[in-house]
Design a protein around this motif. Sequence first.
Motif, PDB file in Angstrom:
ATOM      1  N   TYR A  28      30.365  25.126  30.145  1.00 38.42           N
ATOM      2  CA  TYR A  28      31.012  23.919  30.635  1.00 38.42           C
ATOM      3  C   TYR A  28      30.038  22.899  31.218  1.00 38.42           C
ATOM      4  O   TYR A  28      28.882  23.183  31.498  1.00 38.42           O
ATOM      5  CB  TYR A  28      32.060  24.300  31.685  1.00 38.42           C
ATOM      6  CG  TYR A  28      33.066  25.277  31.152  1.00 38.42           C
ATOM      7  CD1 TYR A  28      34.197  24.838  30.473  1.00 38.42           C
ATOM      8  CD2 TYR A  28      32.860  26.656  31.269  1.00 38.42           C
ATOM      9  CE1 TYR A  28      35.112  25.731  29.949  1.00 38.42           C
ATOM     10  CE2 TYR A  28      33.771  27.560  30.744  1.00 38.42           C
ATOM     11  CZ  TYR A  28      34.887  27.097  30.081  1.00 38.42           C
ATOM     12  OH  TYR A  28      35.780  27.977  29.556  1.00 38.42           O
ATOM     13  N   GLN A  29      30.577  21.706  31.386  1.00 40.07           N
ATOM     14  CA  GLN A  29      29.916  20.638  32.110  1.00 40.07           C
ATOM     15  C   GLN A  29      30.945  20.051  33.067  1.00 40.07           C
ATOM     16  O   GLN A  29      32.151  20.201  32.858  1.00 40.07           O
ATOM     17  CB  GLN A  29      29.403  19.557  31.168  1.00 40.07           C
ATOM     18  CG  GLN A  29      30.499  18.867  30.374  1.00 40.07           C
ATOM     19  CD  GLN A  29      29.964  17.868  29.370  1.00 40.07           C
ATOM     20  OE1 GLN A  29      28.788  17.567  29.356  1.00 40.07           O
ATOM     21  NE2 GLN A  29      30.857  17.349  28.535  1.00 40.07           N
ATOM     22  N   GLY A  30      30.471  19.375  34.124  1.00 39.72           N
ATOM     23  CA  GLY A  30      31.439  18.789  35.034  1.00 39.72           C
ATOM     24  C   GLY A  30      30.827  18.374  36.342  1.00 39.72           C
ATOM     25  O   GLY A  30      29.616  18.129  36.432  1.00 39.72           O
ATOM     26  N   SER A  31      31.667  18.291  37.371  1.00 36.35           N
ATOM     27  CA  SER A  31      31.206  17.850  38.681  1.00 36.35           C
ATOM     28  C   SER A  31      31.928  18.617  39.774  1.00 36.35           C
ATOM     29  O   SER A  31      33.071  19.064  39.600  1.00 36.35           O
ATOM     30  CB  SER A  31      31.431  16.343  38.856  1.00 36.35           C
ATOM     31  OG  SER A  31      32.821  16.042  38.825  1.00 36.35           O
ATOM     32  N   VAL A  32      31.249  18.759  40.899  1.00 32.62           N
ATOM     33  CA  VAL A  32      31.799  19.440  42.070  1.00 32.62           C
ATOM     34  C   VAL A  32      31.509  18.565  43.282  1.00 32.62           C
ATOM     35  O   VAL A  32      30.389  18.078  43.450  1.00 32.62           O
ATOM     36  CB  VAL A  32      31.162  20.835  42.276  1.00 32.62           C
ATOM     37  CG1 VAL A  32      31.838  21.572  43.425  1.00 32.62           C
ATOM     38  CG2 VAL A  32      31.235  21.662  40.999  1.00 32.62           C
ATOM     39  N   ILE A  33      32.521  18.340  44.115  1.00 31.60           N
ATOM     40  CA  ILE A  33      32.335  17.597  45.357  1.00 31.60           C
ATOM     41  C   ILE A  33      32.235  18.612  46.492  1.00 31.60           C
ATOM     42  O   ILE A  33      33.151  19.414  46.701  1.00 31.60           O
ATOM     43  CB  ILE A  33      33.505  16.630  45.626  1.00 31.60           C
ATOM     44  CG1 ILE A  33      33.696  15.682  44.438  1.00 31.60           C
ATOM     45  CG2 ILE A  33      33.262  15.844  46.915  1.00 31.60           C
ATOM     46  CD1 ILE A  33      32.533  14.779  44.151  1.00 31.60           C
ATOM     47  N   ILE A  67      36.849  20.079  41.881  1.00 28.59           N
ATOM     48  CA  ILE A  67      36.096  20.592  40.737  1.00 28.59           C
ATOM     49  C   ILE A  67      36.693  19.976  39.477  1.00 28.59           C
ATOM     50  O   ILE A  67      37.918  19.976  39.301  1.00 28.59           O
ATOM     51  CB  ILE A  67      36.185  22.118  40.623  1.00 28.59           C
ATOM     52  CG1 ILE A  67      35.712  22.795  41.924  1.00 28.59           C
ATOM     53  CG2 ILE A  67      35.371  22.628  39.435  1.00 28.59           C
ATOM     54  CD1 ILE A  67      36.027  24.279  41.984  1.00 28.59           C
ATOM     55  N   GLU A  68      35.861  19.443  38.609  1.00 27.86           N
ATOM     56  CA  GLU A  68      36.299  18.902  37.324  1.00 27.86           C
ATOM     57  C   GLU A  68      35.390  19.493  36.245  1.00 27.86           C
ATOM     58  O   GLU A  68      34.164  19.345  36.325  1.00 27.86           O
ATOM     59  CB  GLU A  68      36.187  17.372  37.292  1.00 27.86           C
ATOM     60  CG  GLU A  68      36.935  16.647  38.393  1.00 27.86           C
ATOM     61  CD  GLU A  68      38.421  16.554  38.150  1.00 27.86           C
ATOM     62  OE1 GLU A  68      38.830  16.752  36.982  1.00 27.86           O
ATOM     63  OE2 GLU A  68      39.162  16.297  39.122  1.00 27.86           O
ATOM     64  N   ILE A  69      35.966  20.173  35.257  1.00 30.41           N
ATOM     65  CA  ILE A  69      35.141  20.746  34.201  1.00 30.41           C
ATOM     66  C   ILE A  69      35.764  20.495  32.832  1.00 30.41           C
ATOM     67  O   ILE A  69      36.967  20.273  32.697  1.00 30.41           O
ATOM     68  CB  ILE A  69      34.921  22.264  34.387  1.00 30.41           C
ATOM     69  CG1 ILE A  69      36.194  23.043  34.041  1.00 30.41           C
ATOM     70  CG2 ILE A  69      34.447  22.606  35.790  1.00 30.41           C
ATOM     71  CD1 ILE A  69      35.971  24.528  33.939  1.00 30.41           C
TER      72      ILE A  69
END
Length: 414
Positions: free
Chosen positions: A257-262, A273-275
């Motif tokens: 996966y790829q994405g972002s975490v705050i 979390i967004e993946i």
Amino acid sequence: MRVFKSSLIISFSLFFLTANAQNSDQFSGKIVDETNQSMPYVSLKIGSSISSMTNPDGDFSLRIPVGTTGQITVSCIGYQTLYIPIQQLSNPVTIKMKSAVSQLQEVKISALNGEAIIRKAVHNITQNYPVTAFESTGFYREIAKIDENYLSFAEASLQILNPGYQHNKEKDRIIINKERNLKRVGDRAVDNPFHAAVKGVPYVVLANDLLKNPGSIFGERYISKYNYTISGYTAVDGEEAYIIKFDQKTGINEALYQGSVIVIKKSFAIASIEISYSDKGRRFAKSDIAFLQRPLLMLLGYHFQKTNEMLSLRYTMNGDKWYPYFYKIATTHQVEAKRQKIAGELLVSAELFIRPVPAVKSDFSKKNIMPENYSFQQGVERYTDQYWKEFDYIKPEHTLKDLVDKQAAGKDIN
């Protein structure tokens, strides 16, 4: 370990009703940013027991008992939190939010890098999230469709017993308050050519809480398979937070996966979390929707190629702990069956918006629990908001509402 135990679809919107404030306990409106663009999934709260969020079109509705005083807290990652006295608001109302990025102080990084922050956040889960069981109430919607043709459309009001964020294998429990499975969406019949249902989807949604089940994102065996970078900083309810971007490393032959975490700077709590699938491993993706794996479908000439998985998780502070308040999972497949003249994109998604209940009050004994392989069966002919009556419900987004509005006015299908 896979992130998704199976695949699904849902279209989640928000609590929304239109009525005069003096005669109703429903308060509705829209939230926009500084450029008047609609803001989806913004949190609204009154105290600890009343909450809602905006739908994908920025619309919201909040059930407020007559005579309630105080203020509405409106919050969204990266924006200034607003505190608006209830008495000062009209119904409906448009609320404009302002970016909080310019207010952030400069953050100096010493020994911490992106991976170290993620590891610290995982280590601090039992400190930042409740470790004892808590109850939540929420609204759930799951949808499956090929292109614009619906295969299924189900909704439910749920009570959920979360065992807490401790290291055990106890599972969430679900009680159904009310449910429906639509036979028609607007003027379109719901038609499932596969004649099979995805079962136990709410449990799948809850099982994809990565803070309880790290899976192939935060699991110890997987963290080293990603590159993590600090891409910037933002604000969450006035607290500074890291924006961590991640992507699977080159040369790993898996669909990761790829994405972002705050991550909150002070406590290392994970706020969101967004993946989705990484482009580096997408070609290794395999179908994992249970009913798509049935050999009979392959014998009938159906062909499925998974193209993406998506997961969105959001948490909010309540007292001194962080609680989940929004889950969304979705998968997409390209599907083809020449004999049945089917060719298009199969989307299966599910969304769940919940709020914690001050104490566990429901009877979560075995006789009341929704079975793990349950599929929603309470059939109704057409979509109508009146179906939910005393229950909070989620307003469909505009694309669905356009279909609903085509049906004959004045029908109340129960």
